[in-house]
Design a protein around this motif. Structure first.
Motif, PDB file in Angstrom:
ATOM      1  N   ASP A  46       0.838  -1.203   0.000  1.00 32.45           N
ATOM      2  CA  ASP A  46       0.000   0.000   0.000  1.00 32.45           C
ATOM      3  C   ASP A  46       0.873   1.253   0.000  1.00 32.45           C
ATOM      4  N   LEU A  47       0.264   2.330  -0.488  1.00 32.81           N
ATOM      5  CA  LEU A  47       0.876   3.658  -0.425  1.00 32.81           C
ATOM      6  C   LEU A  47       0.290   4.384   0.778  1.00 32.81           C
ATOM      7  N   ALA A  58       6.597 -12.869 -11.561  1.00 34.16           N
ATOM      8  CA  ALA A  58       6.479 -11.740 -10.630  1.00 34.16           C
ATOM      9  C   ALA A  58       5.877 -10.496 -11.280  1.00 34.16           C
ATOM     10  N   ASN A  59       5.645 -10.525 -12.616  1.00 35.04           N
ATOM     11  CA  ASN A  59       5.145  -9.318 -13.288  1.00 35.04           C
ATOM     12  C   ASN A  59       3.634  -9.186 -13.122  1.00 35.04           C
ATOM     13  N   THR A  60       3.260  -8.742 -11.922  1.00 34.94           N
ATOM     14  CA  THR A  60       1.849  -8.718 -11.552  1.00 34.94           C
ATOM     15  C   THR A  60       1.316  -7.298 -11.365  1.00 34.94           C
ATOM     16  N   GLY A  61       2.098  -6.303 -11.783  1.00 33.41           N
ATOM     17  CA  GLY A  61       1.572  -4.929 -11.806  1.00 33.41           C
ATOM     18  C   GLY A  61       1.199  -4.373 -10.442  1.00 33.41           C
ATOM     19  N   ASP A  62       1.948  -4.712  -9.415  1.00 32.07           N
ATOM     20  CA  ASP A  62       1.577  -4.275  -8.062  1.00 32.07           C
ATOM     21  C   ASP A  62       1.518  -2.747  -7.950  1.00 32.07           C
ATOM     22  N   GLY A  63       2.505  -2.063  -8.532  1.00 23.36           N
ATOM     23  CA  GLY A  63       2.560  -0.593  -8.410  1.00 23.36           C
ATOM     24  C   GLY A  63       1.334   0.074  -9.010  1.00 23.36           C
ATOM     25  N   PRO A  64       1.032  -0.187 -10.293  1.00 29.01           N
ATOM     26  CA  PRO A  64      -0.155   0.444 -10.875  1.00 29.01           C
ATOM     27  C   PRO A  64      -1.444   0.095 -10.127  1.00 29.01           C
ATOM     28  N   VAL A  87       5.358   4.021   2.175  1.00 28.20           N
ATOM     29  CA  VAL A  87       4.699   2.779   1.752  1.00 28.20           C
ATOM     30  C   VAL A  87       4.591   1.806   2.931  1.00 28.20           C
ATOM     31  N   VAL A  88       3.693   0.840   2.782  1.00 25.25           N
ATOM     32  CA  VAL A  88       3.581  -0.264   3.738  1.00 25.25           C
ATOM     33  C   VAL A  88       3.996  -1.537   3.002  1.00 25.25           C
TER      34      VAL A  88
END
Ligand code: FAD
Length: 578
Positions: A164-165, A212-218, A175-176
């Motif tokens: 999380d942000l 690992a390319n799961t787009g966590d940031g977006p 961030v958390v």
């Protein structure tokens, strides 16, 4: 546990490490990465990094910028593309000076090879613009940058997954993250946070992307009210290994490889008379499907398994061994064939997200069509959208994007942090992340996440792939909404806290579901064909109505779309011919 830094970089691929290198010279910097740094997907990049060095034939940054704009079907922001092409030259020399072992010409200069869509003199013929280290260019970039970061005392928190942000009004405060080894939540308070979390090819069933390319940031940004730009544009690379999706680099065609149909015919002669097999990827991928649909594919076991051949036999063992050694060994390992003796069976594979977190040319995240900056939040690399790739990225422009815009963001952060204090964060900042974990681990039994993942990937592949239409995409949106609903019942099978990959995968699944929804909804919304977004029901590009970026806002399980102007200040949009 609470940590305080001036700068937090999330992600240790090429963009994160370059930003860290720059930011750490001006501020106290930590890199958080869910993977050990050199396992980032940048390490899998094969073919090269573009720069108009002109080492083997005449070339100019202006031609490079133009190719980038045209390749992106004019949805590219043109001043950003100009920066990309102009700063490319210094960026590649900087990498060389930092120790990157590029292949050399006989005179000892950095060697260069051809790649799709890169041309001489505004489209005349292919040009040699891609600098490369055999077919391990990304691996070399990652190793070089990681060594430099270690040398510069960047702090690394390896195997920390950000959940999380921390946002207060329009300001990012940190961030958390969960520590993989213990399951403990950590809070990182910071003056500036940069997301460099990479792509999200895992929304599709067949992809070249790492697990690992799961787009966590977006996905985290989207849930915090930040829109995602141009999500409808997802690149399918023309040549993945049939059935597996493992990438066969465009460098094979750059070195002279040829695509052939069931009659052995070089079918790209028909679709792109000038650039042939080196047309931009959207065009080549569509050409392959068109051949197969016309019955010109090579028969697989069932009709859906039809494929085409990538023929590199004429290159010979020496060239393949010297310039494409990894590709040669992939073919041996996964197909049991030697590309010097037999053609490679290929099909398009989901490869690259043109869209992502909207930023300005210094990596600052923006939250609306007017360009309002989110204070203290930056993004770079594949998770970001500057936008230099528009509707379709050219090969070798992504590694370049990482280096050029990773560096610019790192420098900007270095100045920005001088003006602000490390923010105080309240104790409740972990509530959202902790609540999520609690729900997944509350001991109840629920459906298996793997089934939801499978259904999501199959739906996206079938309904939001290379060719699209309203009916299929409408069905996809409904299906993903249904899966999001079922996700609420999903629970872990493993309730331990140390290295609980079961839990981490369920967290990633949520990110993928959110990004699938945003991608499908943005694609349904855009009623034209442009670059990688090809609609059977709207086959033409429509500049009058659609020469604009989309901004997709996530609201629970619905999506709202707004728009942002495209910068066309240098070249007037024209129809694309190759
Ligand atoms: C097989 C393949 C070949 C390619 N070949 C080329 C090529 O030849 N030329 C070219 O220009 N492009 C190529 N590309 C594209 C290019 O490699 C990628 O777009 C680029 O490397 C992405 O870099 P990145 O820095 O954005 O992210 P990545 O290198 O993907 O790194 C992402 C980082 O984010 C971290 N991360 C993610 N989520 C979290 C989280 N929640 N918490 C903490 N950390 C997190 C990961 O641990 C990782 O360190 C290729 C791509 C693939 C898949």
């Amino acid at each position: 546990m609470l940590h305080q830094f001036e700068t937090i970089i999330v992600g240790s691929g090429g963009s994160g490490l370059y930003a860290a290198l720059e930011a750490s010279q001006r501020s106290q910097t930590a890199v958080l990465s869910k993977l050990f740094p050199v396992r980032s997907h940048t390490g899998a990049a094969q073919g090269g990094i573009s720069a108009a060095l002109g080492n083997v034939e005449e070339d100019k940054p202006e031609w490079h910028a133009f190719d980038t704009v045209k390749g992106g079907d004019y949805l590219v922001d043109q001043q950003a593309a100009k920066i990309l092409a102009e700063e490319a030259v210094q960026a590649v020399y900087d990498l060389e000076n930092r120790g990157l072992p590029f292949n050399r010409t006989p005179e000892g200069r950095i060697d260069q090879r051809r790649f799709g869509g890169h041309t001489r003199n505004f489209g005349e013929a292919p040009v040699r613009r891609a600098c490369y280290a055999a077919d391990r260019t990304g691996h070399m970039i990652l190793q070089t940058l990681y060594q430099q970061c270690i040398k510069n005392n960047v702090s690394f928190y390896d195997e920390f997954q950000v959940l999380d942000l921390i946002m207060a009004e329009n300001r990012c405060k940190g961030v958390v993250a969960v520590e993989l080894a213990t399951g403990e939540l950590h809070v990182f308070a910071a003056k500036a946070v940069l997301f460099a979390t990479g792509g999200f090819g895992r929304i599709f069933k067949i992809t070249s992307n790492a697990h690992a390319n799961t787009g966590d940031g977006p996905a985290i940004c989207a849930r915090r009210g930040i829109p995602l730009e141009d999500m409808e544009f997802f690149q399918f690379h023309p040549t993945g290994i049939k059935g597996l999706g493992i990438l066969i680099s465009e460098a094979v065609r750059g070195e002279g490889g040829i695509l052939r149909n069931r009659d052995g015919k070089r079918f790209m002669e028909h679709y792109s008379p000038t650039l042939l097999d080196l047309a931009p990827r959207d065009i080549v991928a569509r050409s392959i499907l068109t051949e197969i649909r016309a019955g010109q594919g090579i028969r697989g076991d069932r009709k859906i398994d039809d494929y085409v051949h990538l023929d590199a036999t004429h290159l010979g063992k020496d060239i393949l061994g010297a310039k494409l050694p990894d590709i040669t060994s992939f073919c041996q390992t996964y197909l049991g064939l030697d590309p010097a003796d037999s053609a490679i069976p290929v099909l398009p594979t989901a490869h690259y997200a043109m869209g992502g977190i909207p930023t300005d040319i210094d990596g600052r995240v923006i939250r609306d069509g007017k360009g309002t900056i989110v204070e203290g939040l930056y993004a770079a690399g594949e998770c970001a959208c500057v936008s230099v790739h528009g509707a379709n990225r050219l090969g070798t422009n992504s590694l370049l994007d990482l280096v050029v815009f990773g560096r610019r963001a790192g420098r900007h952060i270095g100045e920005y942090v001088k003006e602000v204090e490390v923010p105080a964060v309240s104790e409740d900042v972990t509530d959202t992340a902790a609540g999520w974990i609690k729900q997944l681990t509350d001991g109840q039994s629920g459906p298996h996440g793997g089934h939801i993942m499978e259904e999501m990937q199959t739906t996206m592949m079938a309904n939001v792939g290379i060719y699209r239409n309203e009916k299929d995409m409408q069905a996809a949106v409904g299906q993903i909404q249904n899966l999001l609903d079922r996700y609420q019942q999903v629970r872990v099978q493993d309730s331990g806290s140390a290295f609980n990959t079961d839990l981490l995968e369920l967290i990633e699944l949520r990110n993928l579901l959110d990004l699938s929804l945003l991608t499908a909804a943005a694609a349904l919304n855009r009623q034209e064909s442009r670059g990688a977004h090809s609609r059977e029901d709207f086959p033409d590009r429509d500049d009058d109505n659609w020469l604009k970026h989309s901004l997709a806002y996530l609201n629970g399980d619905t999506v709202r779309i707004e728009y942002k102007k495209v910068d066309t200040s240098i070249w007037e949009p024209k129809p694309r011919t190759y």
